[in-house]
Design a protein around this motif. Structure first.
Motif, PDB file in Angstrom:
ATOM      1  N   GLN A 198       0.716  -1.002   0.008  1.00 49.16           N
ATOM      2  CA  GLN A 198       0.106  -0.163   0.139  1.00 49.16           C
ATOM      3  C   GLN A 198       0.960   1.253  -0.037  1.00 49.16           C
ATOM      4  OE1 GLN A 198      -2.879  -0.344   3.260  1.00 49.16           O
ATOM      5  NE2 GLN A 198      -4.504  -0.593   1.900  1.00 49.16           N
ATOM      6  N   SER A 199       1.750   1.044   0.860  1.00 51.71           N
ATOM      7  CA  SER A 199       2.651   2.413   1.025  1.00 51.71           C
ATOM      8  C   SER A 199       3.593   2.517  -0.494  1.00 51.71           C
ATOM      9  CB  SER A 199       3.589   2.449   2.243  1.00 51.71           C
ATOM     10  OG  SER A 199       4.953   2.051   1.831  1.00 51.71           O
ATOM     11  N   PHE A 200       3.939   1.480  -0.881  1.00 55.93           N
ATOM     12  CA  PHE A 200       4.652   1.431  -2.181  1.00 55.93           C
ATOM     13  C   PHE A 200       3.759   2.100  -3.372  1.00 55.93           C
ATOM     14  CE2 PHE A 200       6.470  -0.431  -5.948  1.00 55.93           C
ATOM     15  CZ  PHE A 200       7.915  -0.177  -5.329  1.00 55.93           C
ATOM     16  N   GLU A 201       2.546   1.447  -3.504  1.00 56.24           N
ATOM     17  CA  GLU A 201       1.477   2.054  -4.474  1.00 56.24           C
ATOM     18  C   GLU A 201       1.183   3.436  -4.049  1.00 56.24           C
ATOM     19  OE1 GLU A 201      -0.211   0.600  -6.793  1.00 56.24           O
ATOM     20  OE2 GLU A 201       0.944  -1.031  -6.759  1.00 56.24           O
ATOM     21  N   ARG A 202       1.096   4.040  -2.875  1.00 54.64           N
ATOM     22  CA  ARG A 202       0.864   5.238  -2.678  1.00 54.64           C
ATOM     23  C   ARG A 202       2.057   6.220  -3.298  1.00 54.64           C
ATOM     24  NH1 ARG A 202      -1.245   4.292   2.330  1.00 54.64           N
ATOM     25  NH2 ARG A 202       0.685   4.789   3.264  1.00 54.64           N
ATOM     26  N   GLN A 203       3.258   5.665  -2.885  1.00 57.09           N
ATOM     27  CA  GLN A 203       4.519   6.307  -3.194  1.00 57.09           C
ATOM     28  C   GLN A 203       4.585   6.408  -4.691  1.00 57.09           C
ATOM     29  OE1 GLN A 203       5.796   7.322  -0.366  1.00 57.09           O
ATOM     30  NE2 GLN A 203       6.868   8.864  -1.772  1.00 57.09           N
ATOM     31  N   ARG A 204       3.940   5.132  -5.528  1.00 56.55           N
ATOM     32  CA  ARG A 204       4.034   5.527  -6.949  1.00 56.55           C
ATOM     33  C   ARG A 204       3.085   6.326  -7.380  1.00 56.55           C
ATOM     34  NH1 ARG A 204       4.754  -0.288  -9.602  1.00 56.55           N
ATOM     35  NH2 ARG A 204       2.645  -0.384  -8.879  1.00 56.55           N
ATOM     36  N   GLN A 205       1.845   6.290  -6.828  1.00 57.24           N
ATOM     37  CA  GLN A 205       0.805   7.094  -7.155  1.00 57.24           C
ATOM     38  C   GLN A 205       1.428   8.513  -7.133  1.00 57.24           C
ATOM     39  OE1 GLN A 205      -2.585   6.080  -7.839  1.00 57.24           O
ATOM     40  NE2 GLN A 205      -3.184   8.056  -8.372  1.00 57.24           N
ATOM     41  N   PHE A 206       1.978   8.694  -5.860  1.00 55.78           N
ATOM     42  CA  PHE A 206       2.382  10.149  -5.795  1.00 55.78           C
ATOM     43  C   PHE A 206       3.308  10.704  -6.953  1.00 55.78           C
ATOM     44  CE2 PHE A 206       5.449  13.446  -3.855  1.00 55.78           C
ATOM     45  CZ  PHE A 206       4.495  14.347  -3.539  1.00 55.78           C
ATOM     46  N   THR A 207       4.440   9.751  -6.997  1.00 57.30           N
ATOM     47  CA  THR A 207       5.414  10.044  -8.258  1.00 57.30           C
ATOM     48  C   THR A 207       4.709  10.235  -9.444  1.00 57.30           C
ATOM     49  OG1 THR A 207       6.787   8.325  -7.029  1.00 57.30           O
ATOM     50  CG2 THR A 207       7.731   9.482  -8.891  1.00 57.30           C
ATOM     51  N   GLY A 208       3.747   9.455  -9.836  1.00 61.76           N
ATOM     52  CA  GLY A 208       3.111   9.438 -11.229  1.00 61.76           C
ATOM     53  C   GLY A 208       2.251  10.757 -11.308  1.00 61.76           C
ATOM     54  N   ASP A 209       1.547  10.969 -10.125  1.00 62.75           N
ATOM     55  CA  ASP A 209       0.757  12.349 -10.093  1.00 62.75           C
ATOM     56  C   ASP A 209       1.774  13.399 -10.111  1.00 62.75           C
ATOM     57  OD1 ASP A 209      -1.474  10.957  -9.818  1.00 62.75           O
ATOM     58  OD2 ASP A 209      -1.743  10.954  -7.898  1.00 62.75           O
ATOM     59  N   ALA A 210       2.557  13.532  -9.425  1.00 61.99           N
ATOM     60  CA  ALA A 210       3.586  14.687  -9.538  1.00 61.99           C
ATOM     61  C   ALA A 210       4.123  14.798 -10.729  1.00 61.99           C
ATOM     62  CB  ALA A 210       4.897  14.487  -8.387  1.00 61.99           C
ATOM     63  N   ALA A 211       4.576  13.753 -11.498  1.00 59.17           N
ATOM     64  CA  ALA A 211       5.147  13.854 -12.732  1.00 59.17           C
ATOM     65  C   ALA A 211       4.044  14.276 -13.839  1.00 59.17           C
ATOM     66  CB  ALA A 211       5.373  12.627 -13.296  1.00 59.17           C
ATOM     67  N   HIS A 212       2.653  13.862 -13.507  1.00 56.96           N
ATOM     68  CA  HIS A 212       1.757  14.344 -14.413  1.00 56.96           C
ATOM     69  C   HIS A 212       1.707  15.856 -14.338  1.00 56.96           C
ATOM     70  CE1 HIS A 212      -2.594  14.927 -15.245  1.00 56.96           C
ATOM     71  NE2 HIS A 212      -2.245  14.307 -16.392  1.00 56.96           N
ATOM     72  N   GLU A 213       1.562  16.220 -12.880  1.00 58.25           N
ATOM     73  CA  GLU A 213       1.522  17.839 -12.741  1.00 58.25           C
ATOM     74  C   GLU A 213       2.628  18.542 -13.482  1.00 58.25           C
ATOM     75  OE1 GLU A 213      -1.505  19.228 -11.358  1.00 58.25           O
ATOM     76  OE2 GLU A 213      -2.019  17.287 -11.285  1.00 58.25           O
TER      77      GLU A 213
END
Lengths: 466, 228
Positions: free
Chosen positions: A240-255
């Motif tokens: 979960q924490s890995f997924e959250r981190q990946r999600q964050f990285t993905g979202d940050a990259a998107h932004e």
């Protein structure tokens, strides 16, 4: 170090225990049998000695009162015997015995049983005193002649017979050992299979493949169940924490990519063809605004990363009421422009431990959110109050509210409750995520309640310094 | 040519729209959410759809599926900030024609848009020749025996549209729909005036090919068959 196998050790241990059991059992059986046989042997020795006594007869020789006549005795040929008078003179002995054997037999042993070895052969012997009463002439009365009877028999057959008698038990024991050993190997392998399965499943887990389903068998084994379920829990949490981190990285990259796309396309549009000075100026102004937005986004992302990772440094007390009032004052121009007055009420507010910057970010984010979703003419009520050891910050607006389905996600990073006005409403969807990080870092809680069309209330609860 | 941009980041939409108008003389409509975008795309006025992948309302993939489910073959170019392969494969399999990842190069975007429109009309090369005429859709020029014919932007756009649909009758309505975006007031006689000017310019060059008017039905590019 070579890994030790639990199965092998268990099997080895049990087999060793079984072997010791069987050996002890055989040993005891042999000892017991031997003991019985020895006693029987002794009884036999005495019997033969007694019957030898019967062969002691009157002698013709007047000096020798008695003599031995073994002709009527049926004694085993390998036995040796001798009869002596108290003076040590041998009255008679077994005719076929060797002189060495007789010499040893006749040496001065005390009365009773004794053992000796002659020419590699073991013998057990009995030395017993006897009395021969002779009534040769009745008038003289009976003559009492004391004699010593020595009788020896070889003991070699004793051991052999014992082993013969115990052999059945020894063979049965060995057979049992082999059978139970094989059964044990099979059973242990079977019983330990949940452990092996668990190990195998756990071995398949890697950074790429998080999937871990503990084998049914392991879950139903009392000793393995805690291990299996804790591995599962741990992996789930990590994932979960890995997924959250990946999600964050993905979202940050998107932004960031989107922001860069705006900048790049704006600049490329300007250079598409020659333009007037005014066009260039307008374009540059837009790019400056875009850059500022990107700067703000980057700052917020870094702030959030800092809040979520680093622990609180200082433990200085901060007056939340003061922070709320100063933020409200700072936001007054925006509030006036939107025609949404912010009213701050303070009631017995106790300080809390929180860095001042964080307190201001918290108040500012909550109030900015309220302002953003409020319609002109409504108001925003901010209350700071303390009771029962906690300080509460309440921010209440009468805006459009948050849809029920969006409510559980409002604290997620980059989540925008109202997607249709997402980018145009400015925020990157980090405000509430930052608030949550700030509050949780100080051991507090943040809750949000909202009714679409009525308004939204955010409640922050922090431990107060009494 | 008319392009629909569905992009929630309005600054990007504005920049791309301006570039398409200035650089290629296209008519461009913009929508900042998927729901409106899907409705506009459903009208079938467009020669290309430019979609963002992540959109409020309906996402780019949803629009692609909806458009293709209708049997609409309009070329679709998708803009995405996520370059995950699975997404791209899913998009292309759903019927998108091409994709670009953000941040993109505006020049590349324009080139891809033109290429996709060309392909959508069944033409591979940017230079199309009909008789003595050759039309370069990159330079937006028309030449007759190598000599440049001086056309106004609207005249060129009408001619280009007709070139891509040789021998077909194109109604005035269709021309209006494909050459003007919603920012323009539609005056049907605008087309007539431009067609008339276009015809005159072609005649001055001594060109036999011309734009025929079929009363009540529309226009057709007429090119006499070459004698063997």
């Amino acid at each position: 170090m070579k890994p030790r196998s639990l199965t092998r050790r268990l099997i080895g241990g049990v087999l060793l225990a079984e072997f010791l059991c069987a050996a002890t059992f055989s040993g005891v059986a042999i000892a017991h049998e031997m003991h019985g046989r020895r006693r029987a042997f002794d009884v036999m020795l005495r019997g033969r000695a007694d019957s030898l006594m019967g062969a002691v007869q009157d002698a013709e020789d007047p000096d020798d009162n008695v003599m031995v006549d073994p002709t009527e005795l049926t004694l085993p040929a390998e036995d040796a015997y001798a009869v002596a008078n108290p003076a040590g003179r041998v009255l008679g002995h077994s005719p076929e015995s060797s002189p060495e054997l007789l010499a040893v037999l006749e040496s001065a042993y005390p009365d009773g049983y004794f053992n000796f070895k002659v020419a590699g052969k073991s013998y057990r012997a009995l030395r017993t005193p006897g009395m021969r009463v002779i009534d040769r002439e009745e008038k003289k009365g009976a003559v009492r002649c004391p004699v010593t009877v020595l009788y020896a028999a070889p003991t070699a057959h004793l051991w052999h017979e014992t082993v013969e008698a115990v052999r059945f038990y020894v063979i049965a024991g060995v057979l049992l050992l082999v059978v139970t050993g094989l059964a044990l190997v099979w059973l242990l392998r079977r019983w330990l299979s949940p452990l092996r399965e668990l190990a195998e499943r756990a071995g398949h887990v890697s950074a790429q493949a998080w999937g871990f389903v503990p084998p049914e068998a392991a879950l139903h084994t009392r000793e393995l169940q805690p291990i299996a379920s804790s591995i599962q829990k741990l992996l789930h949490g990590l994932r979960q924490s890995f997924e959250r981190q990946r999600q964050f990285t993905g979202d940050a990259a998107h932004e960031l990519k989107t922001s860069i796309a705006v900048l790049k396309s704006s600049l490329q549009l300007l250079s598409l063809r020659p333009r007037t000075v005014e066009e260039y100026q307008g374009g540059i102004e837009e790019v400056v605004v875009d850059t500022e937005r990107m700067e703000d986004l980057t700052e917020r992302m870094l702030a959030l990363a800092r809040l979520e990772e680093a622990p609180v440094r200082g433990r200085e007390p901060v007056d939340l009421a003061l922070a709320a009032q100063s933020v409200a004052e700072r936001l007054r121009p925006v509030a006036e422009l939107k025609q949404v007055p912010i009213e701050v009420t303070v009631q017995n507010a106790l300080p809390v431990t929180m860095p001042l910057d964080d307190a201001e970010i918290l108040c500012s984010n909550l109030m900015m959110n309220a302002l953003q979703y409020s319609s002109p003419g409504s108001g925003i009520a901010v209350r700071v109050e303390s009771h029962a050891g906690v300080t509460m910050l309440l921010v209440e607006d009468h805006g459009e509210g948050i849809p029920v389905e969006a409510l559980p996600h409002v604290f997620d990073r980059f989540y925008r409750a109202d997607v249709s006005r997402s980018r145009n409403s400015g925020g990157a969807g980090l405000g509430l995520a930052m608030c949550k990080a700030i509050v949780e870092r100080c051991g507090g809680t943040i809750e949000i309640a909202s009714t679409p069309g009525v308004g939204t209330q955010v409640k922050v609860t922090l431990p107060a310094i009494v | 040519m008319r392009v629909l941009i569905v992009e929630d980041e309005t600054r990007i939409a504005h920049n791309v729209a301006t570039a398409l108008r200035e650089g290629s003389g296209f008519a461009v409509d913009c929508s900042d959410n998927g729901t409106d975008g899907a409705t506009l795309a459903g009208q079938g006025h467009y020669d290309l759809l430019l979609l963002d992948l992540m959109l409020p309302g309906m996402d780019g993939l949803g629009i692609v599926r909806q458009v293709r489910a209708r049997g609409d073959a309009t070329p679709i170019l998708v803009l995405t900030a996520r370059s995950e392969r699975a997404n791209v494969i899913q998009l292309l399999n759903a019927g998108a024609d091409d994709y670009l990842t953000k941040p993109f190069d505006l020049g590349e975007l324009l080139a891809r848009v033109k290429a996709l429109i060309r392909r959508g009309k069944g033409v591979a090369h940017p230079v199309v020749a009909i008789g003595r005429l050759s039309i370069n859709s990159i330079e937006q020029t028309v030449r007759c025996d190598g000599q440049l014919i001086d056309l106004s932007p609207t005249e060129y756009r009408i001619f280009e549209y007709l070139i891509f649909r040789p021998r077909a009758i194109v109604s005035k309505r269709e021309l209006l729909e494909h050459l003007y975006d919603y920012r323009w007031e539609h005056h049907s006689n605008v087309i007539e005036a431009h067609v008339s000017n276009l015809r005159k310019k072609l005649r001055v060059m001594g060109e036999e090919a011309t734009v025929e008017t079929l009363r009540g039905r529309g226009y057709r590019l007429y090119a006499p068959e070459k004698e063997a």
